[in-house]
Design an enzyme around this catalytic site. Structure first.
Site, PDB file in Angstrom:
ATOM      1  CE  LYS A 143     -31.869 -25.186 -18.312  1.00 54.82           C
ATOM      2  NZ  LYS A 143     -31.938 -26.323 -19.226  1.00 54.82           N
ATOM      3  CG  ASN A 144     -34.201 -28.146 -16.699  1.00 55.86           C
ATOM      4  OD1 ASN A 144     -33.996 -27.578 -17.772  1.00 55.86           O
ATOM      5  ND2 ASN A 144     -33.235 -28.727 -16.012  1.00 55.86           N
ATOM      6  CB  CYS A 154     -25.502 -29.222 -22.027  1.00 55.93           C
ATOM      7  SG  CYS A 154     -25.964 -27.544 -21.602  1.00 55.93           S
ATOM      8  NE  ARG A 201     -28.312 -34.751 -22.098  1.00 57.92           N
ATOM      9  CZ  ARG A 201     -28.639 -33.493 -21.857  1.00 57.92           C
ATOM     10  NH1 ARG A 201     -27.925 -32.504 -22.388  1.00 57.92           N
ATOM     11  NH2 ARG A 201     -29.685 -33.194 -21.105  1.00 57.92           N
ATOM     12  CG  ASP A 215     -28.851 -30.021 -14.056  1.00 53.15           C
ATOM     13  OD1 ASP A 215     -28.108 -30.743 -14.752  1.00 53.15           O
ATOM     14  OD2 ASP A 215     -30.071 -29.891 -14.281  1.00 53.15           O
ATOM     15  CB  ILE A 256     -26.842 -38.124 -13.803  1.00 50.57           C
ATOM     16  CG1 ILE A 256     -27.325 -38.030 -12.350  1.00 50.57           C
ATOM     17  CG2 ILE A 256     -28.006 -38.020 -14.793  1.00 50.57           C
ATOM     18  CD1 ILE A 256     -28.374 -39.019 -11.927  1.00 50.57           C
ATOM     19  NE  ARG A 258     -29.116 -23.984 -23.647  1.00 49.54           N
ATOM     20  CZ  ARG A 258     -28.933 -25.273 -23.396  1.00 49.54           C
ATOM     21  NH1 ARG A 258     -27.769 -25.804 -23.577  1.00 49.54           N
ATOM     22  NH2 ARG A 258     -29.921 -26.031 -22.993  1.00 49.54           N
TER      23      ARG A 258
HETATM   24  C1  EPZ Z   1     -32.868 -33.316 -17.800  1.00 52.76           C
HETATM   25  O1  EPZ Z   1     -32.153 -33.831 -18.918  1.00 52.76           O
HETATM   26  C2  EPZ Z   1     -32.474 -31.864 -17.680  1.00 52.76           C
HETATM   27  N1  EPZ Z   1     -32.842 -31.169 -18.902  1.00 52.76           N
HETATM   28  C3  EPZ Z   1     -30.969 -31.758 -17.431  1.00 52.76           C
HETATM   29  O2  EPZ Z   1     -30.694 -30.407 -17.192  1.00 52.76           O
HETATM   30  C4  EPZ Z   1     -30.595 -32.571 -16.200  1.00 52.76           C
HETATM   31  O3  EPZ Z   1     -29.181 -32.593 -16.089  1.00 52.76           O
HETATM   32  C5  EPZ Z   1     -31.116 -33.997 -16.315  1.00 52.76           C
HETATM   33  O4  EPZ Z   1     -32.529 -33.995 -16.608  1.00 52.76           O
HETATM   34  C6  EPZ Z   1     -30.900 -34.823 -15.049  1.00 52.76           C
HETATM   35  O5  EPZ Z   1     -31.502 -34.197 -13.959  1.00 52.76           O
HETATM   36  C7  EPZ Z   1     -34.085 -30.744 -19.030  1.00 52.76           C
HETATM   37  O6  EPZ Z   1     -34.929 -30.884 -18.162  1.00 52.76           O
HETATM   38  C8  EPZ Z   1     -34.411 -30.044 -20.295  1.00 52.76           C
HETATM   39  P1  EPZ Z   1     -32.472 -37.668 -18.151  1.00 52.76           P
HETATM   40  P2  EPZ Z   1     -32.579 -35.204 -19.577  1.00 52.76           P
HETATM   41  O7  EPZ Z   1     -33.373 -38.184 -19.207  1.00 52.76           O
HETATM   42  O8  EPZ Z   1     -34.064 -35.303 -19.551  1.00 52.76           O
HETATM   43  C9  EPZ Z   1     -30.077 -41.621 -19.487  1.00 52.76           C
HETATM   44  C10 EPZ Z   1     -29.334 -28.460 -17.228  1.00 52.76           C
HETATM   45  O9  EPZ Z   1     -28.144 -28.127 -17.027  1.00 52.76           O
HETATM   46  N2  EPZ Z   1     -31.178 -41.808 -20.437  1.00 52.76           N
HETATM   47  O10 EPZ Z   1     -32.980 -37.607 -16.747  1.00 52.76           O
HETATM   48  O11 EPZ Z   1     -31.882 -35.302 -20.879  1.00 52.76           O
HETATM   49  C11 EPZ Z   1     -29.239 -40.394 -19.843  1.00 52.76           C
HETATM   50  O12 EPZ Z   1     -28.269 -40.687 -20.808  1.00 52.76           O
HETATM   51  C12 EPZ Z   1     -29.624 -29.754 -17.900  1.00 52.76           C
HETATM   52  O13 EPZ Z   1     -30.311 -27.749 -16.942  1.00 52.76           O
HETATM   53  C13 EPZ Z   1     -31.207 -42.946 -21.232  1.00 52.76           C
HETATM   54  O14 EPZ Z   1     -30.329 -43.792 -21.167  1.00 52.76           O
HETATM   55  O15 EPZ Z   1     -31.944 -36.228 -18.555  1.00 52.76           O
HETATM   56  C14 EPZ Z   1     -28.679 -40.020 -18.507  1.00 52.76           C
HETATM   57  O16 EPZ Z   1     -27.555 -40.803 -18.239  1.00 52.76           O
HETATM   58  C15 EPZ Z   1     -28.540 -30.432 -18.536  1.00 52.76           C
HETATM   59  N3  EPZ Z   1     -32.249 -43.095 -22.106  1.00 52.76           N
HETATM   60  C16 EPZ Z   1     -29.791 -40.386 -17.523  1.00 52.76           C
HETATM   61  O17 EPZ Z   1     -30.609 -41.329 -18.212  1.00 52.76           O
HETATM   62  C17 EPZ Z   1     -33.256 -42.187 -22.194  1.00 52.76           C
HETATM   63  O18 EPZ Z   1     -34.174 -42.390 -23.020  1.00 52.76           O
HETATM   64  C18 EPZ Z   1     -30.669 -39.237 -17.053  1.00 52.76           C
HETATM   65  O19 EPZ Z   1     -31.137 -38.494 -18.185  1.00 52.76           O
HETATM   66  C19 EPZ Z   1     -33.220 -41.043 -21.397  1.00 52.76           C
HETATM   67  C20 EPZ Z   1     -32.158 -40.870 -20.520  1.00 52.76           C
END
Ligand code: EPZ
Length: 427
Positions: free
Chosen positions: A22-23, A117, A122, A305, A327, A397
């Site tokens: 998916k991702n 989610c 985020r 995840d 995370i 989803r």
């Molecule tokens: C991706 O989310 C995935 N979603 C998530 O999958 C997954 O949980 C996550 O990566 C971590 O592996 C998709 O790929 C669409 P991050 P993303 O940016 O990109 C902080 C699922 O169940 N952060 O790696 O939103 C953030 O708050 C889902 O399939 C900032 O502070 O995750 C978090 O604490 C849910 N500023 C950490 O970094 C930013 O600009 C990691 O977030 C971006 C992120």
């Protein structure tokens, strides 16, 4: 509304084939916009997040044709809009990839702040920091992020946190920027590599994806490509945990075992037998489930995840286990639902302490989000009695044909429709 009804207690056995990631898919579909020619994408998962990405592509002016149930032909040559409205963007976190893709393609994007989610705060500040370093101005007004640039120019970007979405978004925009972009502290998840491979198959020049330094030399033109998406690491991990939780024996086909090493190591420690093949993995329950500690981390660490799923497994183990969510701020909301099934879990901030009781009891529960929903399925399969799961649209989803795949492994699961009128009376 629809619900899953699961009669638990069956040992699941047999074979299951994993669908595409998916991702990866939710990033590769927007990435097609960067091409000057049509692309064919094979092995696209049939899940509602993909329906949402297709709607957005179509609204932007791309022509999307389904060649068969998992192959799409996307023609991005007649894009006539730069806008992804709230009504579409709110349904899918990955709508943020349209920012990087549109910015790279036409130098502007107007995309609603992403939904997805609810796992705590985020922010997308690192995405915006990356776009700004490449020379794009951004404003946020009435929930819409507007990005503009007359000429994106390569830059050196150091992410303050490891971000999957930020890494991919900057790669998308930088592909067509002038000169060299270097991303440091990049995320290393398998789908980062998959998206980079897809972009390279269209003629991009990206090196280092899968390490924490990615170098992107901008090119002026990207051409059409035919590309097949990798298997879903998280779906595979979910079925591995299902095998252990039901004391079953499942051969999980169509996987990349290297992507599953952190899960394999934990399941072996907990007591399951795991055997790796070239493109399959077999997990067999041994009747033993031991306590352990799990801490979620960016890849190659244990994936966030799979945190709700492994926490559920540990409620069935002997002894006290500790799960630390490193995370997201708020990814233990589903614990209340597990408590309704008899789990003994206390949560303090990012740490959950699980007193393994060895068993769960069926109950009506709800899916709070996609992976929390997968955890409810695992709990229902392992529990004594009947579990009813509400809010299954979250699960759909991200898990293609989950009910069909579980039935083929011997699960007693069915989906039922509940009339809305009945739900209102119960509310
Ligand atoms: C991706 O989310 C995935 N979603 C998530 O999958 C997954 O949980 C996550 O990566 C971590 O592996 C998709 O790929 C669409 P991050 P993303 O940016 O990109 C902080 C699922 O169940 N952060 O790696 O939103 C953030 O708050 C889902 O399939 C900032 O502070 O995750 C978090 O604490 C849910 N500023 C950490 O970094 C930013 O600009 C990691 O977030 C971006 C992120």
């Amino acid at each position: 509304m629809e619900k899953y009804i699961i009669k638990g207690g069956k040992q699941l056995q047999g074979e299951v084939t994993i669908s595409a990631a998916k991702n990866s898919a939710v990033a590769i579909l927007p990435a097609v916009l960067l091409s000057d020619e049509p692309c064919i994408i094979d092995n696209v998962p049939n899940i509602s997040d993909i329906d949402c990405a297709i709607k957005i592509l179509t609204r932007l002016g791309a022509e999307v044709k389904m060649l068969n149930k998992s192959t799409l032909r996307i023609d991005p040559t007649h894009i006539h809009s730069d806008t992804v409205e709230y009504e579409l963007g709110k349904n899918m976190r990955a709508s943020y990839y349209f920012m990087g893709a549109l910015l790279g393609k036409i130098g502007r994007a107007n995309v609603s702040m992403p939904g997805g989610c609810d796992l705590g705060a985020r922010p997308i500040d690192q995405h915006l920091k990356g776009f700004q370093a490449l020379g794009a101005d951004n404003t946020v007004e009435y929930g819409m992020v507007r990005l503009t640039s007359s000429q994106l120019t390569g830059a050196h970007i150091y992410f303050d946190v490891v971000t999957v979405g930020g890494t991919i978004n900057v790669m998308l925009a930088a592909c067509k920027a002038k000169g060299l972009t270097i991303i440091e502290n990049a995320a290393k998840e398998p789908h980062i590599v998959d998206v980079a491979n897809f972009l390279n198959s269209m003629g991009a020049d990206i090196m280092g994806a899968g390490t924490d330094v990615i170098k992107i030399r901008g090119v002026s033109h990207l051409h059409g490509s035919e590309y097949s998406i990798i298997p879903d690491q998280i779906e595979a991990g979910t079925f591995m945990i299902i095998a252990a939780a039901t004391n079953g024996d499942i051969l999980i086909r169509g996987v990349i075992p290297k992507h599953l090493e952190s899960i394999t190591a934990k399941l072996q420690k907990i007591g399951a037998r795991v055997v790796e093949y070239d493109d399959a993995i077999r997990v067999t329950g041994t009747g033993i489930l031991r306590k352990t500690s799990v801490k979620t981390m960016p890849h190659p660490g244990f994936p966030t995840d799979l945190q709700p799923q492994i926490t559920t497994l540990l409620t069935l183990a002997n002894g006290t286990s500790i799960v630390t969510e490193d995370i997201f701020d708020n990814r233990f909301k589903y614990v209340d639902e597990l408590r309704r099934m008899g789990a003994d879990i206390s949560v303090d901030g990012k740490v959950a302490v699980i007193e393994g009781t060895g068993h769960l009891k069926g109950a009506p529960v709800k899916a709070n989000d996609l992976r929390a929903g997968a955890a409810m399925i695992i709990a229902g399969l392992a529990a004594d009695g009947v579990t009813e799961i509400e809010n299954i649209h979250y699960i759909e989803r991200g898990y293609e044909g989950i009910e069909r795949k579980l039935k083929a492994l011997g699960a007693d699961i069915k989906k039922i429709s509940v009339p809305d009128q009945y739900i209102q009376k119960q509310a």
